[in-house]
Enzyme design. Structure first.
Site, PDB file in Angstrom:
ATOM      1  N   SER A  70       1.138  -0.685   0.121  1.00  0.00           N
ATOM      2  CA  SER A  70      -0.199  -0.235  -0.343  1.00  0.00           C
ATOM      3  C   SER A  70       1.176   1.091  -0.233  1.00  0.00           C
ATOM      4  O   SER A  70       0.656   1.973  -0.637  1.00  0.00           O
ATOM      5  CB  SER A  70      -0.836   0.240   1.234  1.00  0.00           C
ATOM      6  OG  SER A  70       0.157   0.356   2.690  1.00  0.00           O
ATOM      7  N   CYS A  91       2.278  -6.923   1.880  1.00  0.00           N
ATOM      8  CA  CYS A  91       1.722  -6.345   3.234  1.00  0.00           C
ATOM      9  C   CYS A  91       0.359  -7.058   3.315  1.00  0.00           C
ATOM     10  O   CYS A  91      -0.093  -7.848   2.817  1.00  0.00           O
ATOM     11  CB  CYS A  91       0.460  -5.089   1.426  1.00  0.00           C
ATOM     12  SG  CYS A  91      -0.827  -4.878   3.188  1.00  0.00           S
ATOM     13  N   ASN A  92       1.096  -7.382   4.586  1.00  0.00           N
ATOM     14  CA  ASN A  92       0.201  -9.178   5.911  1.00  0.00           C
ATOM     15  C   ASN A  92      -1.295  -8.096   5.475  1.00  0.00           C
ATOM     16  O   ASN A  92      -1.980  -9.088   5.626  1.00  0.00           O
ATOM     17  CB  ASN A  92       0.691  -8.195   6.978  1.00  0.00           C
ATOM     18  CG  ASN A  92       2.185  -8.668   7.635  1.00  0.00           C
ATOM     19  OD1 ASN A  92       2.190  -9.825   7.530  1.00  0.00           O
ATOM     20  ND2 ASN A  92       3.297  -7.922   7.180  1.00  0.00           N
ATOM     21  N   CYS A 137       3.393  -5.522   9.783  1.00  0.00           N
ATOM     22  CA  CYS A 137       3.220  -5.494   9.056  1.00  0.00           C
ATOM     23  C   CYS A 137       4.700  -4.683   8.559  1.00  0.00           C
ATOM     24  O   CYS A 137       5.497  -4.274   9.632  1.00  0.00           O
ATOM     25  CB  CYS A 137       2.298  -3.688   9.531  1.00  0.00           C
ATOM     26  SG  CYS A 137       1.576  -2.989   8.433  1.00  0.00           S
ATOM     27  N   THR A 138       4.155  -4.829   7.327  1.00  0.00           N
ATOM     28  CA  THR A 138       5.501  -4.666   6.234  1.00  0.00           C
ATOM     29  C   THR A 138       5.835  -2.498   6.792  1.00  0.00           C
ATOM     30  O   THR A 138       7.479  -2.425   6.682  1.00  0.00           O
ATOM     31  CB  THR A 138       6.010  -4.550   5.213  1.00  0.00           C
ATOM     32  OG1 THR A 138       4.717  -3.696   4.319  1.00  0.00           O
ATOM     33  CG2 THR A 138       5.336  -6.170   4.672  1.00  0.00           C
TER      34      THR A 138
HETATM   35  N1  DGL Z   1       2.531  -2.406   5.114  1.00  0.00           N
HETATM   36  C1  DGL Z   1       0.787  -3.346   5.062  1.00  0.00           C
HETATM   37  C2  DGL Z   1       0.957  -3.883   6.144  1.00  0.00           C
HETATM   38  O1  DGL Z   1       1.935  -4.944   5.788  1.00  0.00           O
HETATM   39  C3  DGL Z   1      -0.192  -2.216   5.400  1.00  0.00           C
HETATM   40  C4  DGL Z   1      -0.150  -0.905   6.158  1.00  0.00           C
HETATM   41  C5  DGL Z   1      -1.446   0.319   5.837  1.00  0.00           C
HETATM   42  O2  DGL Z   1      -1.457   0.349   4.531  1.00  0.00           O
HETATM   43  O3  DGL Z   1      -2.205   0.298   6.364  1.00  0.00           O
HETATM   44  O4  DGL Z   1      -0.434  -4.422   6.895  1.00  0.00           O
END
Ligand code: DGL
Length: 216
Positions: A8, A71-72, A177-178
């Site tokens: 994202s 993205c988790n 979350c990355t």
């Molecule tokens: N980086 C994304 C993840 O690993 C989510 C971040 C977001 O868009 O809130 O979940």
């Protein structure tokens, strides 16, 4: 080979950099969604599917032979649907519940992740499969990805969530979350020797190597 990396926002960039470091013989193409769709943290699976498909399609159209969904929030809600949609191999990241449950000595772990990840069936399944008998704490990180994306995360906000889980005995903290990869060292400093902070970059590299070997 071209490796696509999708997120994202800036979370996937930290993972893309790790892949470039570890697999310099390949070309990494990082692409994130547009700011209007950010954050994914609280979006529904259907909203996310509509956002993700065009961006991943653009990576495939640009010749990426494998795409990492970094993205988790997306993988825990949508990876099966995305794999049905795309024939290109998709690599997923997931909260490291299993490694954390294996590492903990106190029997208490903390998983930092977005609300959509924490309420996903897949995350529930990870806990059922791998964390029986382990107490899993889930601090409220709902605003973290926004703070990190805009470079406004601060010590006070971090301590607000991390100190209570340390006091509750967590000795492993999972970054699910990355975006949070960017603040791993700050969380580790707050945790000192009370807890180990873990994130999945090494596992992702291993998985990518396996997928690449099958493609060449
Ligand atoms: N980086 C994304 C993840 O690993 C989510 C971040 C977001 O868009 O809130 O979940």
């Amino acid at each position: 080979m071209k490796i696509g990396v999708f997120d994202s926002g800036v979370g996937g960039l930290s993972v893309a950099k790790a892949i470039e470091r570890e697999l310099p013989e390949h070309e990494v193409v990082f692409r994130h969604d547009s700011p209007e769709h950010f954050p994914y943290a609280t979006k529904t699976p259907d909203e996310l599917f509509g956002y993700v498909v065009p961006v991943v399609q653009s990576l495939v159209d640009d010749g990426c032979q494998v795409v990492l969904i970094a993205c988790n929030t997306v993988t825990t809600t949508l990876i099966l649907r995305l794999r049905e949609h795309f024939s290109t191999p998709l690599i997923a990241v997931e909260p490291m519940v299993k490694p954390a449950a294996e590492l903990t000595k106190s029997g208490v772990i903390a998983v930092c992740a977005t609300p959509t990840t924490l309420t996903s069936p897949r995350y529930g399944e990870l806990k059922r499969l791998y964390a029986q008998g382990v107490t899993v704490l889930e601090p409220d990180c709902a605003d973290w990805s926004v703070l990190i994306e805009h470079n406004t995360m601060n010590q006070a906000r971090l301590r607000e969530e991390i100190e209570p889980v340390l006091e509750a005995g967590a000795d492993v903290i999972v970054l699910g979350c990355t975006h949070y990869h960017w603040i791993k060292s700050e969380i580790q400093v707050i945790s000192g020797d009370k807890a180990e902070v873990i994130q999945p970059e090494n596992a992702i590299i291993t998985e990518l190597k396996r997928a690449i070997a099958q493609l060449v």
